[in-house]
Design a protein around this motif. Structure first.
Motif, PDB file in Angstrom:
ATOM      1  N   LEU A   1       0.817  -1.205   0.000  1.00  0.00           N
ATOM      2  CA  LEU A   1       0.000   0.000   0.000  1.00  0.00           C
ATOM      3  C   LEU A   1       0.848   1.250   0.000  1.00  0.00           C
ATOM      4  CD1 LEU A   1      -2.498  -1.284   2.640  1.00  0.00           C
ATOM      5  CD2 LEU A   1      -3.093  -0.825   0.280  1.00  0.00           C
TER       6      LEU A   1
ATOM      7  N   ASP B   1       2.563   3.607  12.148  1.00  0.00           N
ATOM      8  CA  ASP B   1       1.242   3.235  12.606  1.00  0.00           C
ATOM      9  C   ASP B   1       1.385   2.441  13.893  1.00  0.00           C
ATOM     10  OD1 ASP B   1      -1.578   2.058  10.712  1.00  0.00           O
ATOM     11  OD2 ASP B   1      -1.401   2.657  12.803  1.00  0.00           O
TER      12      ASP B   1
ATOM     13  N   GLU C   1      -0.486   0.808  15.678  1.00  0.00           N
ATOM     14  CA  GLU C   1      -1.192  -0.462  15.801  1.00  0.00           C
ATOM     15  C   GLU C   1      -0.306  -1.636  15.432  1.00  0.00           C
ATOM     16  OE1 GLU C   1      -5.446  -1.267  14.406  1.00  0.00           O
ATOM     17  OE2 GLU C   1      -4.901   0.736  13.729  1.00  0.00           O
ATOM     18  N   TYR C   2       0.626  -1.400  14.515  1.00  0.00           N
ATOM     19  CA  TYR C   2       1.434  -2.496  14.008  1.00  0.00           C
ATOM     20  C   TYR C   2       2.850  -2.383  14.527  1.00  0.00           C
ATOM     21  CZ  TYR C   2      -2.502  -1.844  11.001  1.00  0.00           C
ATOM     22  OH  TYR C   2      -3.761  -1.634  10.552  1.00  0.00           O
ATOM     23  N   VAL C   3       3.366  -3.495  14.984  1.00  0.00           N
ATOM     24  CA  VAL C   3       4.736  -3.492  15.470  1.00  0.00           C
ATOM     25  C   VAL C   3       5.656  -3.691  14.289  1.00  0.00           C
ATOM     26  CG1 VAL C   3       6.359  -4.673  16.970  1.00  0.00           C
ATOM     27  CG2 VAL C   3       3.976  -4.450  17.645  1.00  0.00           C
TER      28      VAL C   3
ATOM     29  N   VAL D   1       8.359  -5.154  12.330  1.00  0.00           N
ATOM     30  CA  VAL D   1       9.167  -6.369  12.415  1.00  0.00           C
ATOM     31  C   VAL D   1      10.058  -6.373  11.194  1.00  0.00           C
ATOM     32  CG1 VAL D   1       9.148  -8.869  12.415  1.00  0.00           C
ATOM     33  CG2 VAL D   1       7.374  -7.620  13.634  1.00  0.00           C
TER      34      VAL D   1
END
Lengths: 406, 161
Positions: B41, B50, B52-54, B56
């Motif tokens: 995206l 963001d 919300e997202y870790v 990685v």
């Protein structure tokens, strides 16, 4: 596909790749949750440890201090060694945490909630020395199997909890009681739910000592996760493996406890001394109880360069398992001559003791500052390695630091 | 006649609705295609992370077993004959750090493997056992330390009181 799920799936994909396995039910993981293994791959941040701590093993986590980090009278969390046999429990539910007391020698099985334990019994605080049985293993020759600890697998923190004796009295033991074995919530390395990583214990006599605690706080705060939150057995002066972390069950046994790492060669030394490298049968290995007398120079850090003619103030800690340290000495000449240090009494029984001295060097050169403690029974530290044993336990040889006078 | 004009009106309404549906279908299809060809995206993502997202770090798929300067990057093991047998059999439960910390002779490695099989759920290694032990004794040999070694790796510093 919703964007959120889509992104989540691709993150899961990379997680799975990084772990080398699928995350079962991964798609059901709550938003914002990452498995413990990857929450923060940096153990220093994850476990709030100082950057100077030395990581020996990342699965299971094992980390030790260096001598100069252990200078505080009460060891802070950031300098406390980590010794794990298995994986840190993943979901600790303090609200519903229970401790079950069972075993052949219990009058009746009983279950306590954490709040029962905290409210029903008097609460006590002690400074207690915990040293890993394998501290100093790296010096043994032939080398011994296991994490190669140098000098830093020891701590003396302030533990708060209830007397194990009070709890045992409340439960009621039969006359057959011999040993208390612990069981805990940690996970076996193979993730086999039927295996315990470690389940050791202590004889009833040690369990009844007033310093033996069922602890829920360390240094005035909840016990940190990696050190046994929310409940830990603390048996000062004995191999730290007897101080079980994440406790959820205690078994009052009518025999010596036979849980994981109680048998075979684990935390045992030859009953009779052996030559280095000699094979020892399992039945000739005896369980380690009290740790031997030992000392550590915590100031200055090894490698100090000082100018000729200047004196050097040194200090450190000494401990002696079940006993008290009666004296500490230092040597500048590899043990040829010894000088006395001022040695303080312990804060309470089983706490380590501070020693200090002002050292004057006779001339320029390379020196090794050695420390040697002697316990209340007259037993001192050896200058070379003590008796070799297959698993490399109980190395209490004199501590040494390097000093240069220029 | 009245019926006819009513019918015409309804037909027009349906026609308009169909057009609208078609329009949305095209938009959706375009969106799906965009997702398929730009799975990260890219141009929609804001620059702020963001929460919300870790984050990685995704391993570079092609070199999961990358070797740099003779060291297997994922495990820290020395690149030599038998490396992958060790990686695949000895780093599933515990870290390779537990392997490289230990120095043992052949006999003691065999004993250790047997102990892991009997008590720690290690599987039968078959002919890999020989390959693994050869790798370990060759690349991580026992070092003689004697009864007390010299102090090593001393970091000298000017002492300030």
């Amino acid at each position: 596909m919703e964007r959120r799920k889509f992104v989540k799936r691709s993150v899961l994909g990379s997680l799975s790749a990084a772990l080398g396995m699928d995350i079962v039910y991964g798609i059901k993981m709550p938003e914002g949750y990452t498995p413990l293994v990857l929450q923060d791959p940096d153990p220093y941040t994850l476990f709030r440890k100082d950057k100077q701590m030395v990581l020996l093993n990342d699965r299971p986590w094992n980390m030790e201090a260096q001598a100069h980090l252990l200078d505080d009278p009460v060891t802070p969390e950031k300098f406390m060694f980590i010794r794990n046999n298995g994986l840190v429990p993943e979901n600790i539910d303090v609200e519903n945490w229970t401790l079950t007391i069972d075993g052949e020698a219990v009058r009746q099985k009983k279950v306590y909630s954490l709040s029962d334990l905290k409210s029903k019994f008097p609460v006590h605080t002690y400074q207690l020395t915990l040293e890993c049985g394998g501290n100093g293993r790296n010096e043994f020759d032939p080398p011994a199997k296991g994490n190669q600890w140098t000098v830093g697998a020891v701590s003396c923190a302030e533990w708060t909890g209830i007397h194990l004796a009070d709890l045992l009295e409340d439960v009621g033991m039969t006359t057959e009681a011999i040993y208390v074995g612990y069981h805990a919530a940690d996970i076996h390395l193979s993730r086999d739910p039927n295996k315990e990583p470690i389940s050791r214990g202590i004889p009833i006599a040690k369990a009844m000592q007033k310093e033996t605690l069922l602890a829920f706080a360390m240094n005035g705060k909840d016990i940190p996760l990696v050190h046994g939150h929310p409940l830990r057995l603390v048996a000062g002066g004995w191999p730290a493996s007897t101080s079980g972390k994440w406790l959820n069950r205690l078994s009052i046994r009518n025999q010596v406890h036979d849980g994981a790492k109680m048998t075979g060669t684990s935390y045992r030394v030859p009953c009779n001394t052996v030559a280095p490298g000699e094979k020892v049968k399992d039945e000739d290995m005896c369980i380690i109880e009290s740790m031997p007398v030992k000392s550590l120079i915590t100031h200055p850090k090894s490698g100090a360069v000082i100018s000729n003619g200047k004196s050097l103030k040194i200090r450190g800690h000494a401990w002696a398992g079940e006993l008290e340290v009666s004296k500490v000495e230092y040597s500048l000449d590899f043990g040829a001559t010894w000088n006395a240090c001022r040695t303080n009494p312990p804060a309470n029984r089983l706490a380590w003791q501070r020693f200090e001295a002002t050292v004057v060097f006779p001339k320029k050169g390379y020196y090794e500052l050695w420390s040697r403690a002697t316990d209340s029974s007259g037993m001192g530290q050896p200058m070379v390695l003590p008796g070799w044993n297959p698993k490399g336990y109980l190395n209490n040889a004199c501590h040494r630091i390097a000093v240069k006078v220029s | 006649m009245e019926d006819y004009s009513k019918f015409k009106q309804q037909a027009r309404a349906i026609y308009r609705m169909m057009l609208l549906v078609l329009f949305f279908m095209i938009i959706t299809a375009a969106g799906v295609l965009y997702l398929v060809y730009n799975p990260d995206l890219g141009s929609f993502r804001s620059t702020a992370p963001d929460s919300e997202y870790v984050e990685v770090e995704a391993p570079e798929e092609d070199d999961f077993d990358k070797i740099v300067d003779g060291i297997h990057q994922r495990t820290g093991l020395v690149d030599a004959e038998g490396l992958m047998a060790v990686v695949n059999n000895c780093t599933n439960c515990h870290s390779a750090q537990l392997v490289t910390q230990n120095r043992m002779n052949r006999e003691r490695w065999f004993t250790t493997i047997k102990w892991m099989q009997e008590t720690q759920n290690l599987w039968d290694l078959g002919k890999n056992e020989e390959i693994i032990v050869n790798y370990l004794v060759t690349n991580y040999p026992v070092e003689k330390k004697g009864r007390r070694a010299n102090l090593k790796d001393i970091q000298w510093y000017d002492y300030q009181e």
